[in-house]
Design a protein around this motif. Structure first.
Motif, PDB file in Angstrom:
ATOM      1  N   LYS A  91      30.524 -15.574  49.460  1.00  0.00           N
ATOM      2  CA  LYS A  91      29.380 -15.179  48.635  1.00  0.00           C
ATOM      3  C   LYS A  91      28.418 -14.266  49.394  1.00  0.00           C
ATOM      4  N   SER A  92      28.697 -14.014  50.652  1.00  0.00           N
ATOM      5  CA  SER A  92      27.745 -13.283  51.481  1.00  0.00           C
ATOM      6  C   SER A  92      27.768 -11.785  51.192  1.00  0.00           C
ATOM      7  N   TYR A  93      26.742 -11.102  51.679  1.00  0.00           N
ATOM      8  CA  TYR A  93      26.609  -9.656  51.443  1.00  0.00           C
ATOM      9  C   TYR A  93      27.750  -8.853  52.046  1.00  0.00           C
ATOM     10  N   ALA A  94      28.500  -9.451  52.982  1.00  0.00           N
ATOM     11  CA  ALA A  94      29.625  -8.740  53.597  1.00  0.00           C
ATOM     12  C   ALA A  94      30.727  -8.437  52.589  1.00  0.00           C
ATOM     13  N   TYR A  95      30.729  -9.142  51.468  1.00  0.00           N
ATOM     14  CA  TYR A  95      31.785  -8.973  50.470  1.00  0.00           C
ATOM     15  C   TYR A  95      31.374  -8.053  49.316  1.00  0.00           C
ATOM     16  N   PHE A  96      30.155  -7.547  49.366  1.00  0.00           N
ATOM     17  CA  PHE A  96      29.662  -6.713  48.272  1.00  0.00           C
ATOM     18  C   PHE A  96      29.026  -5.440  48.829  1.00  0.00           C
ATOM     19  N   PRO A  97      29.102  -4.341  48.107  1.00  0.00           N
ATOM     20  CA  PRO A  97      28.492  -3.084  48.578  1.00  0.00           C
ATOM     21  C   PRO A  97      26.959  -3.158  48.494  1.00  0.00           C
ATOM     22  N   VAL A  98      26.323  -3.295  49.641  1.00  0.00           N
ATOM     23  CA  VAL A  98      24.863  -3.395  49.690  1.00  0.00           C
ATOM     24  C   VAL A  98      24.239  -2.108  49.164  1.00  0.00           C
ATOM     25  N   GLY A  99      23.268  -2.262  48.277  1.00  0.00           N
ATOM     26  CA  GLY A  99      22.612  -1.104  47.679  1.00  0.00           C
ATOM     27  C   GLY A  99      23.226  -0.673  46.368  1.00  0.00           C
TER      28      GLY A  99
END
Length: 369
Positions: free
Chosen positions: A31-39
């Motif tokens: 669920k962490s931001y490492a798995y999603f494109p930040v921004g």
């Protein structure tokens, strides 16, 4: 059609604060931001209803992640929420067992083929760890053969990409075999005669078992005096009401369930043959919150709702319709109707980020499957 997003300023503000307070900025790696494109995607969600969620910036999405699997009926499902509220007025946890423990155990016995007794815990990782401990006690052996993901506890995590902090000596007690290759399991038994206590495996992830594979695994395991444990943390209450064991017609000695059995409330279970489950009377597995009543009430309501309304058939129908529709526009998928994965042309992180970003623009929250 592209959604009218309000940006992700509040998500990014929460992320910046979390970096100073929470390792990985999440309680769950996936669920962490490492798995999603930040921004270009939300990073923090605030609420959900049905199949939709809203992020902290007020953007709305259709949620295809479902809390990593537990949300089987939808967010804020009325029958489940009402069951939780009714129990909340009576108490959450008590100093002695509650009748809901008996009621849920009886219900699991009705719907899960291998279930003669049940023991409740909170997470899938706890359940798999408890199951192998009981199997060791029953057989008097120590080695475990496994395939798939069985959670974060040391014994199974030593065999993952994150073994840091785990005693290297545990490698001696855990052996891996290959899916759809029964000979690889047979070779483990031949190399370790009378030493393997149990075979624990996810009965399926995405690639279907070859004809007769699961039955052959059961035969090899039984022939060598070991216990067969199906880790149904994911497959339970998804492939069928009785899990993958019911769907494929192969009954293990023990099984673990979690994720989707309580529509988001934290609950897992070890179920199985009575003579093996009796080992819990002497094996030290104890949890203060195993009998927590809100989750038990939620599980009973969830399973009864699934059984009455044939929810799982609906899930399969929707998934198969989605697969057919994706195929028409040139997007390949694999897996099952109840658990689809997209098959991109390449598996690069850049392509994956682009896919997630473009889905978010269209109001769809997606992960990997």
């Amino acid at each position: 059609r592209e959604n009218h997003l309000k940006g992700f300023a509040e998500s990014e503000r929460n992320l910046n604060e979390a970096k100073d307070l929470i390792p990985v900025c999440s309680q769950t790696f996936s669920k962490s931001y490492a798995y999603f494109p930040v921004g270009a995607s939300p990073l923090f969600l605030e609420r959900g209803k049905g199949s939709h969620v809203w992020d902290v910036d007020g953007n709305e999405y259709i949620d295809y992640i479902m809390g990593l699997g537990p949300i089987t009926l939808g967010y804020c499902y009325p029958a489940v929420d009402e069951a939780i509220k009714r129990q909340l007025t009576k108490g959450i946890i008590f100093s002695q067992p509650h009748p809901l423990e008996v009621e849920l155990a009886k219900l699991l016995k009705q719907v899960i083929p291998c279930c003669e007794m049940a023991r409740f815990l909170k997470t899938g990782s706890e359940a798999t760890q408890a199951a192998v401990r009981v199997a060791r006690a029953y057989t008097g052996r120590e080695i475990i053969a496994h395939w798939g993901y069985q959670g974060w506890h040391s014994e199974f995590a030593i065999d993952t990409e994150r073994p840091k902090g785990i005693p290297f000596a545990l490698l001696k007690s855990i052996l891996s075999f290959s899916y759809n290759e029964p000979d690889s399991l047979e070779q483990l038994f031949q190399s370790h005669p009378s030493q393997i206590a149990a075979v624990i495996m996810e009965p399926v992830i995405a690639i279907p078992p070859m004809k007769g594979f699961l039955k052959e695994v059961a035969r090899i395991t039984s022939h060598n005096g070991a216990m067969l444990i199906f880790d149904e943390t994911v497959t339970g209450f998804r492939w069928s009401l009785g899990g993958a064991q019911e769907y494929f017609g192969v009954t293990p000695d023990l099984a673990t369930f979690g994720k989707g059995m309580a529509n988001g409330m934290p609950l897992s279970a070890v179920v199985g043959r009575r003579d093996i489950m009796r080992e819990f009377e002497d094996v030290f597995v104890s949890s203060t919150f195993g009998g927590e009543c809100l989750s038990l009430a939620a599980a009973i309501a969830t399973i009864e709702e699934m059984r009455e309304k044939q929810t799982i058939n609906r899930v399969w129908d929707l998934g198969q319709h989605l697969a057919r529709t994706l195929n028409k526009v040139g997007v390949q998928s694999f897996g099952y109707g109840c658990r689809l994965f997209l098959k991109p042309e390449s598996d690069s992180s850049e392509r994956r980020s682009l896919l997630l970003q473009e889905l978010v623009k269209r109001g769809i929250l997606f992960h990997s499957g």
